[in-house]
Design an enzyme around this catalytic site. Structure first.
Site, short mmCIF file in Angstrom:
data_model
loop_
_atom_site.label_atom_id
_atom_site.label_comp_id
_atom_site.label_asym_id
_atom_site.label_seq_id
_atom_site.Cartn_x
_atom_site.Cartn_y
_atom_site.Cartn_z
CG PHE A 75 -1.67 1.15 1.59
CD1 PHE A 75 -2.86 1.40 0.92
CD2 PHE A 75 -1.28 2.02 2.61
CE1 PHE A 75 -3.65 2.50 1.26
CE2 PHE A 75 -2.06 3.11 2.95
CZ PHE A 75 -3.25 3.35 2.27
N PRO A 87 7.56 11.80 0.33
CG PRO A 87 9.44 11.94 -1.04
CD PRO A 87 8.00 11.51 -1.04
CB ALA A 98 2.34 13.53 1.74
CB ILE A 142 6.29 1.34 -0.03
CG1 ILE A 142 5.95 2.78 -0.45
CG2 ILE A 142 5.16 0.36 -0.37
CD1 ILE A 142 4.87 3.49 0.38
CD GLN A 166 17.09 -0.98 33.99
OE1 GLN A 166 17.31 -0.57 32.86
NE2 GLN A 166 17.84 -0.68 35.02
CD GLU A 207 -0.37 0.00 8.89
OE1 GLU A 207 -1.58 -0.02 9.14
OE2 GLU A 207 0.26 -0.97 8.44
N GLY A 208 0.41 5.77 11.01
CA GLY A 208 -0.06 6.87 11.85
C GLY A 208 0.70 6.90 13.17
CB SER A 240 1.76 7.81 19.52
OG SER A 240 2.20 6.46 19.55
#
Ligand code: CAA
Length: 379
Positions: A123, A128, A130, A157, A336, A363-364, A366
């Protein structure tokens, strides 16, 4: 409210767990170090029908639900986050938009090959300029006779270079903003299409992440996916589902890191007893396990909503946000607990931390998940 898996979901979980342990875990460290795409796993995943879990059997899928798909990604990520994202990007991002928005002819041509795992999908939305501002893409598509001509480039990608089919967004009417973006199906051998060099990444090193180039790339008029101008919505809806997959990946990374930390804490002796007997270690383990369980409920709930025809955009964003931050927290604590050994490549937890970080970004980010959640809560 039932907190148990169905018989089919349990069966799928057992199958993928066994496959993950026998086929994926033994190569996970090596493919990470060598930055090697696990090509040999693709036919094995296809054989087990793990590359089309939530698609109907008639189109070559496993005919299972999204909760089963989440279990598959979780178990794969528990041993190898790279393998998990190959499957997630293929299933949620490469295949789903064709399943959901494709014409009969497009489904005929692509769906069975993708859902059966004969072909791999990808997908391509990000450019660059955007990334988070997904609507700012500069790639264009112009209709010339019976062909769309694409010009521009994409970056980052997943499955780039290994996918047979790419779902690509491009601007078809710059005067219309997000409503001027359309989606297309581009075959890997389309004239004018090429794949760039793989990125060298902090984590998920065995997955392929590449730029794509479109230089007067010609695809048939019928290769448009959905109506002209619907590409942004198609991409956003695709990402809603994709985020459930990445949330499951984060959950699996976290569980894998906890598994390793528990094993180590029981074996490692200091001050004459296993460090698991120390309250300092127990508190870390308790916090890790609690965050994982909370993440698991959010991830399964988002998948359940999707399976039951309920809205899942906010739920997917919450699941991804929480699971991604939990994965980084848990992986960090796992190192740790391992002390100096955990900082070396001899133990898996350094890989867990490197792999966890990307789940807070792709995928977005946080921050995007928080935008989506706040937008929904305040609406
Ligand atoms: N479902 C349906 N429609 C949606 C939607 C959704 N989830 N989200 C937005 N839309 C619609 C809106 O309703 C709006 O439609 P109208 O104009 O008809 O009202 C239209 O899309 C535009 O919406 P916004 O004004 O909210 O759009 P925006 O430009 O402000 O962007 C954003 C919002 C949430 C920040 C979005 O750009 C976004 O999600 N950005 C992050 C992109 C991202 O996740 N990229 C990852 C790429 S994939 C990847 O990581 C690589 C990989 O291979 C793993």
């Amino acid at each position: 409210m039932k907190f148990e898996l169905t018989e089919i979901q349990s069966l799928i979980q057992i199958t993928v767990k066994e496959f993950a342990q026998t086929a994926v875990a033994p190569i996970a460290a090596e493919i990470d170090r060598a930055h090697r795409f696990p090509e040999e796993l693709i036919p094995q995943l296809a054989e087990l029908n793990l590359l089309g879990v939530p698609y109907p059997e008639e189109v070559g899928g496993a005919g299972a639900d999204n909760l089963s798909y989440v279990l598959v990604i979780e178990e794969l990520a528990r041993v190898c986050a790279s393998t998990a994202v190959v499957v997630s990007a293929h299933t949620s991002l490469g295949t789903w938009p064709i399943y959901q928005f494709g014409t009969e002819a497009q489904k005929e041509k692509y769906l069975s090959k993708l859902a059966s795992g004969e072909w791999l999908g990808a997908f391509a939305l990000t450019e660059p300029g955007a990334g988070t501002d997904a609507a700012a893409g500069k790639t264009t598509a112009v209709l010339e006779g019976d062909e769309w001509v694409l010009n521009g480039s994409k970056i980052f990608i997943t499955n780039g270079g290994y996918a047979d089919v790419y779902v690509v967004t491009a601007m078809t009417d710059p005067s219309q903003g997000t409503k001027g973006i359309s989606a297309f199906i581009v075959d890997k051998d389309a004239p004018g299409f090429s794949v760039g060099e793989k990125e060298h990444k902090l984590g998920i090193k065995a997955s392929s992440t590449t730029p794509l180039y479109f230089s007067d790339c010609r695809i048939p008029k019928e290769a448009i996916l959905g109506e002209p101008g619907k590409g942004f919505k198609i991409a956003m809806q695709t990402l809603d589902g994709g985020r459930i997959g990445i949330a499951a990946q984060a959950l699996g990374i976290a569980q894998g890191a906890l598994d390793a930390a528990v094993k180590y804490a029981k074996e490692r002796v200091q001050f004459g007893k296993p460090i698991a007997n120390q309250q300092a270690i127990q508190w870390m383990i308790a916090d890790m396990a609690t965050q994982i369980e909370a993440a698991r409920f959010l991830v399964y709930r988002a998948a359940w909503n999707k399976d039951n025809g309920l809205p899942y955009s906010k739920e997917a964003a919450m699941a991804k946000l929480y699971a991604a931050e939990a994965a980084s927290f848990v992986a960090n604590k796992a190192i740790q607990i391992h002390g100096g050994y955990g900082y070396t490549e001899n133990y898996s937890v350094e890989r867990s931390l490197r792999d966890a970080k990307i789940t807070e970004i792709y995928e977005g980010t946080s921050e995007v998940q928080r935008m989506v959640i706040a937008g929904s809560v305040l609406r």
